[in-house]
Scaffold this motif. Structure first.
Motif: not given
Ligand SMILES: Nc1ncnc2c1ncn2[C@@H]1O[C@H](COP(=O)(O)OP(=O)(O)OP(=O)(O)O)[C@@H](O)[C@H]1O
Ligand SMILES: [Mg+2]
Length: 262
Positions: A163-165, A41-43, A13-15, A34-36
């Motif tokens: 990714d945050e090298p 990283s997902t992108l 459910k996490n968009q 972008g904030s934590s």
């Molecule tokens: N494999 C996964 N399974 C479930 N949720 C995930 C997965 N990878 C990331 N998420 C969720 O996606 C959201 C974004 O995570 P992501 O790691 O992309 O953030 P980020 O901007 O890179 O953060 P940070 O700056 O802390 O590295 C978070 O809520 C995380 O819990």
């Protein structure tokens, strides 16, 4: 060269990404802020096929990414990880060679002269020529990250996703790694897309900055156009000293370094 169209990514459910679109031209050096948890990283992982978008389209050099061409695309798109991804009990050379030949065992393989030459060139480029036969667990964090970059360079990637090298490195070492990425970008023409938490590095090295928050790109601007309002849109508070709450100044976290730059 990179076209991202309306990508969405949901984990249950996490968009996380709710419709991200942008184009990146060959040779650009762009940073994602972008904030934590914002989805940086997902992108990046979606762009390398490490993670599949729920919907949307990613086109790399005119080829739309799908499950079938993933391996082909990955060879052109190098990924540098936050938690430096090298094998401690192998030498610099072995790490770089195994990076060039996915799927081979590091212990029982034959590398031809050309492969070794490419590995040496990559090691020289990252400034570790004198450490070729040193075991990686004897290297500093910054040197290990250089090995990670050399592993990517042996593929002659057209795009580097980082990714945050520098997140685990001290500021001086981090600066060196950012300069290395800049050098690769300028000398080899490699497109670089880099996630960062350090605004000062973003301003110093990127030509273009994306700000991600709440699943969307909040801004996509040239560095010179970035304002305090833009940063507020992703971090939720002002970076002008007179405007920001005192408790933020009191916090001793990784953002503290960033406050003096705006
Ligand atoms: N494999 C996964 N399974 C479930 N949720 C995930 C997965 N990878 C990331 N998420 C969720 O996606 C959201 C974004 O995570 P992501 O790691 O992309 O953030 P980020 O901007 O890179 O953060 P940070 O700056 O802390 O590295 C978070 O809520 C995380 O819990
Ligand atoms: Mg991350």
């Amino acid at each position: 060269m990179i076209v991202v169209e309306k990508i969405r990514k949901e984990f249950g459910k996490n968009q996380v990404l709710k419709g991200i679109s942008f184009n990146l031209k060959k040779g650009e050096f762009a940073v994602v802020l972008g904030s934590s948890g914002a989805g940086k990283s997902t992108l990046l992982r979606c762009l390398n096929g490490l993670c599949q978008p729920t919907s949307g389209k990613i086109v790399i050099n005119d080829v739309e990414m799908n499950q079938k061409n993933l391996n082909k695309i990955r060879k052109r798109v190098g990924f540098i990880f936050q938690n430096i991804n090298v094998v401690g009990n192998l030498t610099v050379m072995q790490n770089v060679l195994t990076g060039s030949l996915a799927g081979k065992s590091p212990w029982n393989i034959f590398f031809d002269r050309e492969e070794k030459k490419k590995a040496i060139q990559a090691i020289e480029m990252v400034g570790l020529a004198d450490k070729v036969n040193t075991r990686v667990d004897k290297l500093s964090g910054g040197q290990k990250q250089r090995v990670g970059i050399a592993r990517v360079l042996v593929h002659n990637p057209e795009i580097i996703l980082a990714d945050e090298p520098v997140s685990s490195l001290d500021p001086v070492t981090g600066q060196g790694i950012m300069e290395l990425l800049e050098h690769i970008n300028q000398d080899l023409g490699t497109t670089v897309l880099c996630n960062l938490h350090q605004i000062e590095y973003a301003k110093q090295f990127a030509k273009r900055i994306f700000g991600i928050e709440n699943g969307y790109i909040q801004f996509d601007k040239q560095v010179s156009e970035i304002s305090d309002v833009d940063l507020k849109s992703i971090y939720g508070h002002s970076f002008n000293k007179q405007d920001r709450p005192k408790e933020i100044d009191d916090r001793n976290d990784s953002y503290s370094l960033q406050y003096d730059v705006i």
